[in-house]
Write an enzyme that holds these catalytic residues in place. Structure first.
Site, PDB file in Angstrom:
ATOM      1  N   LYS A  50      -9.240   7.995   7.529  1.00  0.00           N
ATOM      2  CA  LYS A  50      -8.673   6.811   8.204  1.00  0.00           C
ATOM      3  C   LYS A  50      -8.226   6.808   9.587  1.00  0.00           C
ATOM      4  CE  LYS A  50      -7.258   1.751   7.132  1.00  0.00           C
ATOM      5  NZ  LYS A  50      -7.021   1.614   5.854  1.00  0.00           N
ATOM      6  N   SER A 124      -8.835  -3.111   5.014  1.00  0.00           N
ATOM      7  CA  SER A 124      -9.279  -1.934   6.416  1.00  0.00           C
ATOM      8  C   SER A 124      -9.800  -1.210   6.354  1.00  0.00           C
ATOM      9  CB  SER A 124      -7.528  -2.229   6.881  1.00  0.00           C
ATOM     10  OG  SER A 124      -6.745  -1.370   6.315  1.00  0.00           O
ATOM     11  N   SER A 148      -6.747  -2.871   0.947  1.00  0.00           N
ATOM     12  CA  SER A 148      -6.887  -2.130   1.405  1.00  0.00           C
ATOM     13  C   SER A 148      -8.625  -0.178   1.036  1.00  0.00           C
ATOM     14  CB  SER A 148      -6.938  -1.554   2.932  1.00  0.00           C
ATOM     15  OG  SER A 148      -6.727  -2.723   3.678  1.00  0.00           O
TER      16      SER A 148
END
Length: 576
Positions: A50, A124, A148
């Site tokens: 990420k 996310s 997330s």
């Protein structure tokens, strides 16, 4: 907007893959020697991170181009994975500054769902989940503050492992709310996620929130109790409600007993994460940048972070005390359950729906995730089923801090009973593997000769205690078997006699968890009992025996048949 993105060889690229999932994907030739396949427990595996996690030489943007910087070193977790032999494939898209659970809050584009591009991927850690689900990498790192690392897994038919806080170092990760942030792992199987955790975990004295945690090495008991919300909320999504009902039934079939829980303390904690002074930690995480570049932050991320300016230190202490009090109330549930079962997400929205009502719908996606890190729990999201509309549905197993291996063991067994394939690849699940962090439970071998044999009426007394069949074999040649009169269901009695007066009697040997043995023995009625039996190979095992005086009044000697199963078969009428 031009993103720092370089495609792999177009001939190797699946046209169904979404460019929105990647922020930076270096060309194969640009990979450093450290990324080449080599030795180590993760050798041969490719991973993505990420883009709020540092990878040396690659920009870290947190999905905000104005924030971008190029770190000279890897985040601690990335370095560990590279040292373990894994190959880095690139940086993935996210809800900006890891603020959101839907995957639409990024200037690099909304990441679509891997099964239906009209629907959200979840966030996310949206890009990380997508590239795992579509088979572009073997695993990916996300982060998890409010869910997330779980919501995108549940919405894309993959595994999302959110470890106990502090198990994986967050040094080199752009914080969202540093005191509760966790680095999470996405994979298509629990086994792969566990391999990654084994390489990634460890105390880091340079990370203020890292902890020296010892994870439990004992699996959940064979008969376990799992909590479920007494009035689960699905916001009108009948497909999700039905899928969760099916999940409860499956976990019950695996030996679980459902326990209805008052979910209100957990729900209140979940609401406090964004609707109280706790949001000030999100502002504190990027205060210097935000105060100078507020206009470069997308909505509604900008408004959420800006709200953190409005709270005082006193406000924060007040809400932290409230969280502690609610945690005390919630702790009472653990005395009656081994784990908590919840939907990973209560419903699934389209990208258009989310963009039309971004705050309220995002809050609903976090109904079953927001409280977990605040209350210091471990969690594992695993695929559960495919809904009638073709969208994935996932469940999350939640346990106290340190229950990571226990959740992985149960989660792997649950996933493999789902009949699902891996992510969106269509590939079948591989064979299960032992969770190496667990010690197998102590067992006792029990020999059964009658109504407890496989397929016989009392065999359930073994299986419901987690006993497993080891083998079928015979006693030594100095036993006699009798059919006892007046027993329901019919039962035999096994008696040891002189070597020249006996027969070999067929039996089965079962391995029973030692913790369940006492309750099993308590079910055995007189004149039966447990004693030591000698097997045909000269070894000994605990097994059923009978008091000699019980065989003097109407017991029928059936030793010549060689076993109870043959005797039962002999009672059936011959076919015409």
């Amino acid at each position: 907007m031009v993103r720092p993105f370089m495609n792999l060889d177009p001939a190797k690229r699946n046209p169904a893959w979404a460019d929105e999932a990647w922020i930076y994907q270096p060309a194969q030739a640009a990979l450093s020697a450290a990324d080449e396949v080599g030795a180590g427990p993760l050798a041969g595996l490719r991973f993505a991170v990420k883009d709020n996690i540092d990878a040396a030489g690659l920009p870290t943007t947190a999905a905000c181009p104005a924030f971008a910087y190029t770190p000279p070193a890897n985040a601690a977790v990335v370095q560990k994975l590279r040292d373990a032999g894994a190959s880095l494939a690139g940086k993935t898209n996210l809800d900006q500054f890891a603020c959101g659970l839907n995957g639409t809050r990024s200037p690099f584009g909304a990441v679509p769902n891997a099964f239906n591009p009209l629907y959200v991927s979840g966030g996310s850690s949206s890009g990380s989940a997508y590239v795992v689900a579509t088979g572009q990498v073997d695993f990916a790192l996300g982060t998890d503050t409010a869910g997330s690392g779980r919501v995108p897994a549940g919405l894309n038919n993959i595994v999302g492992l959110k470890p106990s806080r502090g198990v994986i170092s967050a040094r080199g990760v752009v914080p969202a709310a540093q005191s509760v942030d966790c680095v999470s792992i996405f994979a298509r199987t629990v086994a792969t996620a566990v391999r990654v955790l084994e390489s990634a975990m460890g105390h880091d004295p340079l990370d203020a929130w890292s902890r020296k945690l010892v994870l439990s090495s004992q699996p959940f008991p064979a008969t376990f109790r799992f909590g479920v919300p007494s009035a689960p909320e699905f916001y009108g999504d009948a497909a999700a409600e039905a899928a969760f009902g099916d999940a409860i039934v499956r976990l019950q079939a695996m030996g679980g007993t459902a326990v209805s829980l008052d979910f209100s303390p957990l729900a209140e904690v979940a609401a406090l994460l964004y609707e109280s002074a706790l949001v000030a930690e999100r502002y504190a995480a990027i205060r210097g940048f935000f105060d100078a570049h507020e206009g470069d932050v997308v909505e509604p991320v900008r408004s959420i972070i800006a709200a953190g300016r409005n709270y005082s230190a006193a406000d924060l202490y007040e809400v932290q005390t409230r969280v502690k009090l609610l945690g005390q109330q919630a702790d009472a549930m653990w005395s009656g359950i081994d784990l908590l079962l919840v939907p990973t997400a209560p419903t699934h929205y389209t990208i258009a729906q989310m963009q039309h009502d971004p705050v309220a719908l995002n809050r609903k996606l976090g109904a079953y995730t927001n409280f977990v890190n605040l209350l210091d729990y471990a969690a594992l999201s695993v695929p559960s089923s495919m809904r009638a509309d073709g969208l994935p549905f996932g469940i999350t197993l939640i346990g106290p801090c340190g229950s990571d291996w226990q959740l992985a063991d149960l989660g792997q067994r649950y996933h493999h009973q789902s009949g699902l394939t891996q992510g969106a690849t269509g590939e079948p699940l591989p064979a299960m593997v032992p969770i190496t962090g667990l010690r197998p439970p102590a067992t006792v071998r029990v020999a059964v000769v009658g109504a407890h044999l496989s397929g016989m009426p009392l065999n359930g007394q073994l299986t419901e205690r987690g006993a497993t069949l080891i083998c079928s074999t015979e006693t030594a040649a100095h036993y006699r078997l009798y059919a006892l009169p007046g027993t329901t269901p019919p039962k035999p009695g096994l008696l040891r006699v002189a070597p020249d007066q006996g027969e070999r009697i067929a039996l089965e040997i079962w391995a029973m968890p030692l913790a369940e043995y006492g309750s099993f023995v308590a079910l055995i009625p007189a004149p039966l009992g447990i004693g030591t039996l000698e097997l045909g190979d000269g070894s000994s095992v605990q097994g059923f025996v009978c008091e000699a005086q019980a065989l003097q009044s109407g017991a029928r000697d059936i030793s010549h048949l060689g076993g109870w199963r043959a005797y039962i078969q002999s009672l059936k009428p011959l076919a015409a």
